[in-house]
Design an enzyme around this catalytic site. Sequence first.
Site, PDB file in Angstrom:
ATOM      1  N   HIS A 186       0.741  -1.064   0.177  1.00 27.33           N
ATOM      2  CA  HIS A 186       0.071   0.064   0.005  1.00 27.33           C
ATOM      3  C   HIS A 186       0.879   1.104   0.009  1.00 27.33           C
ATOM      4  CE1 HIS A 186      -3.734   2.314   1.991  1.00 27.33           C
ATOM      5  NE2 HIS A 186      -4.149   1.756   0.591  1.00 27.33           N
ATOM      6  N   LYS A 188       3.316   4.581  -0.853  1.00 25.48           N
ATOM      7  CA  LYS A 188       3.143   5.634  -1.955  1.00 25.48           C
ATOM      8  C   LYS A 188       4.247   6.634  -1.699  1.00 25.48           C
ATOM      9  CE  LYS A 188      -1.514   5.090  -1.666  1.00 25.48           C
ATOM     10  NZ  LYS A 188      -2.058   4.037  -0.538  1.00 25.48           N
ATOM     11  N   ASP A 193      16.235  12.204  -7.683  1.00 25.15           N
ATOM     12  CA  ASP A 193      17.356  12.471  -7.511  1.00 25.15           C
ATOM     13  C   ASP A 193      17.839  12.242  -6.111  1.00 25.15           C
ATOM     14  OD1 ASP A 193      17.807  12.878 -10.170  1.00 25.15           O
ATOM     15  OD2 ASP A 193      17.686  15.047  -9.934  1.00 25.15           O
ATOM     16  N   HIS A 424     -10.339  10.588   1.763  1.00 29.60           N
ATOM     17  CA  HIS A 424      -9.066   9.567   1.629  1.00 29.60           C
ATOM     18  C   HIS A 424      -7.725   9.962   2.349  1.00 29.60           C
ATOM     19  CE1 HIS A 424      -6.242   6.678  -1.057  1.00 29.60           C
ATOM     20  NE2 HIS A 424      -7.515   6.070  -0.886  1.00 29.60           N
ATOM     21  N   LYS A 426      -4.902  10.308   5.239  1.00 30.26           N
ATOM     22  CA  LYS A 426      -4.531   9.641   6.285  1.00 30.26           C
ATOM     23  C   LYS A 426      -3.517  10.505   7.311  1.00 30.26           C
ATOM     24  CE  LYS A 426      -5.034   6.371   2.638  1.00 30.26           C
ATOM     25  NZ  LYS A 426      -6.299   6.367   2.713  1.00 30.26           N
ATOM     26  N   ASP A 431      -0.970  16.320  20.107  1.00 29.54           N
ATOM     27  CA  ASP A 431      -0.978  17.591  20.886  1.00 29.54           C
ATOM     28  C   ASP A 431      -0.445  18.708  20.059  1.00 29.54           C
ATOM     29  OD1 ASP A 431      -1.348  16.021  23.084  1.00 29.54           O
ATOM     30  OD2 ASP A 431       0.624  15.539  23.640  1.00 29.54           O
TER      31      ASP A 431
END
Length: 529
Positions: A186, A188, A193, A424, A426, A431
């Site tokens: 999953h 991403k 460079d 979508h 996440k 704090d």
Amino acid sequence: MSEVFSKVARLTVRHALMLGVMAIALLAFTGCASLPDYVDRPVSTAIKPEVATSLGDLVKSRRQGVRPGYSGFALIDSADSAYSSRLALTEQAEKTLDIQYYAIHSDPSTRELLRAVRQAAARGVRVRILLDDFHSTGENAQIMRMAFVPGVEMRMFNPLPGRRGSGTLRALGSLNDFMRIQHRMHNKVYIADNAWGITGGRNLGDAYFGHAQESNFIDMDVLAAGPIVQDMSASFDRYWNDKLAYPVPSLITADELKVLRDAARQAEAPPVDRKVVADLPAAMDLKNEPLIWASAALLVDKPAKLVPEENEQVTEKEQDTVIDGLLSWMQQARQDVLIVSPYFVPGPKMMEFLAAMRARGVRIRILTNSLASNDAPLAHVGYARYRQDLIKMGVELHEMRALQREMARTVFGSSGGGSKASLHAKMIVIDGRLISIGSMNLDLRSQLQNSEVALLIRSRALSSQASKLIEQTLDEGAWKLKLNEGDGDLVWQAPPGADFDDARTEPDASRMLRLILWLLGPLAPDEML
């Protein structure tokens, strides 16, 4: 994920048995497909940080006066900036491009971005593309043609055997290897460079860049520059050189892809949406993009998480995973934890964590999808089991609404005729000083079965930026869930002054969908959702 939850992973026990019988029948006619036994995987790694590149020099010039070890960060909080930032890294790369995703869709915006990737390869940039294999069927299989572009290497992670014309048939033909194929990569990341990189919730596709006709995702990425990118590159290298990464030519030939393409064109020839291409933004100005400099750590699951030992039971045991690491940091919260998770299926262990935090007086706010905005309705079943207990322990629970109220949700997905939104992103803010942005959901699938990646950044400024964006959604576009004082049933409470109403049932969701999920809910285990 949407990313979209894997079809196999969403099967109920009854469905699995039924499909198993179908698979046996199917295999009797098609034969048993298998992965190649001997695969040549030349080892390659990221360039050394000291290799001179324009992007590397830009980081050095922007780090003047910055504390050693700090990296620069910018929130990628819009569809346009999501595209323009990736385009900028692609166009300015001089040595390497490393691209790792769960899903890459063959649609206008992605094809245009990949055009820039091919141009980078043509000018001598070494391009490595690592893609989870589950969605590479039908039109999306054409993404694999990149493997046959000079200067581009492409590998598929944890592949399914069999033909790629139909995702359903390929999944059916792999049910004999069910435990392996439900574990998905999953992660991403998009790295140029070994100097600049992007990670977060987005895959590559129109719905992530704001150009899908039916439903688009509200998502969040983070642009990173500096030392932390070397950790991102090291993570990419571990997956790229892993035994589960199969070079595309070992799985399919260019001629076979051409046959698939021609067959798809004969069946249906969708017009190229030139308006999408015309509306795509220009590359981001990296030289003047505001950066916040801070210390950070990269949390990454090991590739071995996707290949559990034979006969090992998938349980909610203590593991060295991204989710376990985030839960440990959350346990150190003193005042406030703000959670954004599109799919929120906590499970008993996570519920214990949340209860312990509440017992210490920590305020917990959670934003997740409503049933109507959820692109994976069965995932909503697992979440719904915990809603009342969460509210009773004092968790402030919010569900985002789809933007178009008239677009009723059906069991097969969004109805046509307009645009709606699905959460979508996440994120976790602890704090007001520590923020996590990555690919992970707070659910058992992310904890136990999928591999994930997250950036953990210690920055009050970045945490404040993200919190304001989240709180704006809470104040304007989400219901707050309450328990009715009379009967204890759920009430969806609209924000003051909102242009939508309170509700006593899953708002904006069709009766048929609610009924089907009510019937299937008891059959769907949390860890499979």
